[in-house]
Write a protein that holds these residues in place. Structure first.
Motif, mmCIF file in Angstrom:
data_model
loop_
_atom_site.group_PDB
_atom_site.id
_atom_site.type_symbol
_atom_site.label_atom_id
_atom_site.label_comp_id
_atom_site.label_asym_id
_atom_site.label_seq_id
_atom_site.Cartn_x
_atom_site.Cartn_y
_atom_site.Cartn_z
ATOM 1 N N ASN A 1 0.815 -1.218 0.000
ATOM 2 C CA ASN A 1 0.000 0.000 0.000
ATOM 3 C C ASN A 1 0.848 1.267 0.000
ATOM 4 N N ILE A 2 2.069 1.160 -0.496
ATOM 5 C CA ILE A 2 2.980 2.299 -0.404
ATOM 6 C C ILE A 2 2.481 3.490 -1.231
ATOM 7 N N CYS A 3 1.838 3.235 -2.365
ATOM 8 C CA CYS A 3 1.342 4.350 -3.188
ATOM 9 C C CYS A 3 0.267 5.137 -2.445
ATOM 10 N N HIS A 4 -0.614 4.424 -1.775
ATOM 11 C CA HIS A 4 -1.663 5.095 -0.991
ATOM 12 C C HIS A 4 -1.029 5.936 0.119
ATOM 13 N N TYR A 5 0.005 5.402 0.755
ATOM 14 C CA TYR A 5 0.690 6.137 1.823
ATOM 15 C C TYR A 5 1.279 7.444 1.286
ATOM 16 N N ILE A 6 1.948 7.375 0.140
ATOM 17 C CA ILE A 6 2.594 8.565 -0.426
ATOM 18 C C ILE A 6 1.545 9.581 -0.888
ATOM 19 N N GLN A 7 0.460 9.095 -1.475
ATOM 20 C CA GLN A 7 -0.631 9.999 -1.868
ATOM 21 C C GLN A 7 -1.167 10.761 -0.654
ATOM 22 N N LYS A 8 -1.300 10.046 0.451
ATOM 23 C CA LYS A 8 -1.808 10.656 1.683
ATOM 24 C C LYS A 8 -0.836 11.711 2.208
ATOM 25 N N GLN A 9 0.461 11.410 2.142
ATOM 26 C CA GLN A 9 1.470 12.371 2.610
ATOM 27 C C GLN A 9 1.448 13.642 1.769
ATOM 28 N N LEU A 10 1.254 13.489 0.472
ATOM 29 C CA LEU A 10 1.196 14.658 -0.406
ATOM 30 C C LEU A 10 -0.091 15.447 -0.175
ATOM 31 N N TYR A 11 -1.173 14.736 0.081
ATOM 32 C CA TYR A 11 -2.454 15.412 0.339
ATOM 33 C C TYR A 11 -2.351 16.308 1.576
ATOM 34 N N TYR A 12 -1.673 15.788 2.609
ATOM 35 C CA TYR A 12 -1.517 16.560 3.847
ATOM 36 C C TYR A 12 -0.266 17.443 3.835
ATOM 37 N N GLN A 13 0.376 17.521 2.687
ATOM 38 C CA GLN A 13 1.533 18.400 2.463
ATOM 39 C C GLN A 13 2.668 18.143 3.463
ATOM 40 N N ASN A 14 2.968 16.871 3.628
ATOM 41 C CA ASN A 14 4.128 16.496 4.438
ATOM 42 C C ASN A 14 5.376 17.142 3.828
ATOM 43 N N PRO A 15 6.160 17.903 4.612
ATOM 44 C CA PRO A 15 7.303 18.647 4.054
ATOM 45 C C PRO A 15 8.290 17.768 3.294
ATOM 46 N N TYR A 16 8.575 16.587 3.833
ATOM 47 C CA TYR A 16 9.536 15.704 3.163
ATOM 48 C C TYR A 16 9.014 15.292 1.790
ATOM 49 N N TRP A 17 7.755 14.858 1.740
ATOM 50 C CA TRP A 17 7.221 14.367 0.472
ATOM 51 C C TRP A 17 6.919 15.495 -0.507
ATOM 52 N N MET A 18 6.620 16.672 0.002
ATOM 53 C CA MET A 18 6.466 17.822 -0.895
ATOM 54 C C MET A 18 7.802 18.145 -1.572
ATOM 55 N N LYS A 19 8.882 17.977 -0.823
ATOM 56 C CA LYS A 19 10.213 18.209 -1.388
ATOM 57 C C LYS A 19 10.530 17.161 -2.456
ATOM 58 N N GLN A 20 10.144 15.903 -2.184
ATOM 59 C CA GLN A 20 10.373 14.842 -3.170
ATOM 60 C C GLN A 20 9.540 15.074 -4.437
ATOM 61 N N GLN A 21 8.325 15.588 -4.238
ATOM 62 C CA GLN A 21 7.478 15.882 -5.396
ATOM 63 C C GLN A 21 8.083 17.007 -6.237
ATOM 64 N N ALA A 22 8.638 18.008 -5.571
ATOM 65 C CA ALA A 22 9.276 19.115 -6.300
ATOM 66 C C ALA A 22 10.445 18.600 -7.140
ATOM 67 N N ASP B 1 7.392 0.973 -9.142
ATOM 68 C CA ASP B 1 8.290 2.116 -9.346
ATOM 69 C C ASP B 1 9.011 2.515 -8.061
ATOM 70 N N TRP B 2 8.495 2.063 -6.928
ATOM 71 C CA TRP B 2 9.096 2.430 -5.644
ATOM 72 C C TRP B 2 10.069 1.369 -5.141
ATOM 73 N N TYR B 3 10.238 0.308 -5.907
ATOM 74 C CA TYR B 3 11.163 -0.747 -5.486
ATOM 75 C C TYR B 3 12.606 -0.309 -5.736
ATOM 76 N N PRO B 4 13.532 -0.550 -4.798
ATOM 77 C CA PRO B 4 13.329 -1.152 -3.479
ATOM 78 C C PRO B 4 12.824 -0.105 -2.476
ATOM 79 N N GLN B 5 11.920 -0.519 -1.618
ATOM 80 C CA GLN B 5 11.342 0.417 -0.656
ATOM 81 C C GLN B 5 12.253 0.663 0.546
ATOM 82 N N VAL B 6 13.153 -0.268 0.817
ATOM 83 C CA VAL B 6 14.091 -0.106 1.933
ATOM 84 C C VAL B 6 15.441 0.288 1.353
ATOM 85 N N ARG B 7 15.972 1.401 1.841
ATOM 86 C CA ARG B 7 17.136 2.011 1.200
ATOM 87 C C ARG B 7 18.164 2.459 2.235
#
Length: 318
Positions: free
Chosen positions: A223-244, A260-266
């Motif tokens: 469910n990683i895509c749903h998690y990232i969508q949620k972070q962007l919806y709530y404008q999480n600073p880290y994920w907003m930076k990744q989106q930029a 597209d997110w593989y590998p998820q552990v980095r």
């Protein structure tokens, strides 16, 4: 602190010497210290006031004192060791100083990243290695703080790693192969070394010694895509930076699929590190290439940097 000077200028050790009631002084700054002994707290000295002492920033608590005592006698079994060794050029006191080359610093309470960098760089400027060993308040939990990040070390055999002291269990703990998943959760392996068993200096060299390849696996989040969508919806600073950053590449994170997110552990994200001075950019490249060239699996298998390096040299270098 365990060391002080008495009224005659003689250096005394609260762990070993018979002490009488008299005036005692800090060996580094010369100001007055008091002998203290409380229930469940080992006999020690403490400054009456730290305002005039440039060497000690705080009086040491029971956890710090107990760990220092244990490490001192442990290291003393095999090496030349000094406790509370003053370094006037830096106005610092090394908790444990081994063979005039390695300073062990016990850190039980949070300090500023700026002060940590100043102390660490000071040691290095004199050609002294410093190893920070963390008390309970600074142990790794689920996520990495900026301060903990500045305590990280790195080796090809054990990747990112950190040292912890557990005076209750009486063990020195090594957490190694540190990775983060896309949610920021830490994944790592653990080794514990009982106090007093083995050669302490050799144990501290463990991350740099040749050893068998260590691996472990982490399950991918479906469910990683749903998690990232949620972070962007709530404008999480880290994920907003990744989106930029994605926009600059002509991409949109919302359009990416699970694969597209593989590998998820980095690896821990590349940034300035306080204790790591070598160039580790090849590690990030080798890690990325390995997972690009190999089939995706639900259980992501993680390896030390040396493994990814060997893979790159064998398969990518002609």
């Amino acid at each position: 602190m365990f060391l002080a000077r008495d009224e005659n200028g003689r250096l005394v050790n609260a762990l070993e010497d018979e002490l009488v009631k008299q005036a005692y002084y800090c060996p580094a700054c010369g100001t007055s210290v008091r002998m203290r002994k409380r229930k469940n707290v080992r006999r020690h000295f403490a400054h009456e006031s730290l305002k005039k002492c440039d060497f000690f920033h705080e009086n040491e608590g029971p956890e710090h004192l107990e760990n220092k005592k244990r490490l001192f006698y442990w290291a003393k079994e095999n090496d030349e060791v000094e406790m509370e060794y003053p370094i006037p050029e830096l106005k610092q006191i090394a908790d444990i100083f081994i063979n005039k080359q390695l300073a062990l610093e016990i850190q039980c309470s949070p300090i500023s990243c700026e002060l940590l960098r100043e102390r660490s760089n000071g040691y290095r400027s004199l050609g002294i290695q410093v190893l920070w060993l963390l008390g309970e308040k600074l142990w790794l939990k689920e996520r990495l703080t900026q301060l903990q990040r500045d305590f990280l070390y790195f080796s090809n055999n054990m990747g990112f790693h950190i040292w912890e002291l557990d005076h209750k269990k009486q063990v020195l703990r090594l957490k190694y192969l540190l990775h983060q998943d896309l949610k920021g959760k830490l994944h790592y392996q653990v080794k514990e070394f009982p106090y007093g068993k083995g050669n302490l200096l050799e144990i501290l060299r463990t991350p740099y010694q040749q050893q068998n390849i260590i691996t472990f696996s982490v399950k991918q989040d479906r469910n990683i895509c749903h998690y990232i969508q949620k972070q962007l919806y709530y404008q999480n600073p880290y994920w907003m930076k990744q989106q930029a950053k994605a926009y600059l590449r002509g991409e949109n994170l919302l359009n990416l699929k699970n694969q597209d997110w593989y590998p998820q552990v980095r690896p821990i994200e590349h940034d300035s590190f306080c204790q790591i001075k070598q160039d580790i950019s090849d590690y990030y490249r080798n890690f990325r290439i390995y997972y690009q060239k190999n089939p995706q699996t639900e259980l992501q298998k993680l390896y030390p940097p040396a493994f990814y390096q060997q893979y790159f040299l064998k398969n990518m270098v002609k």
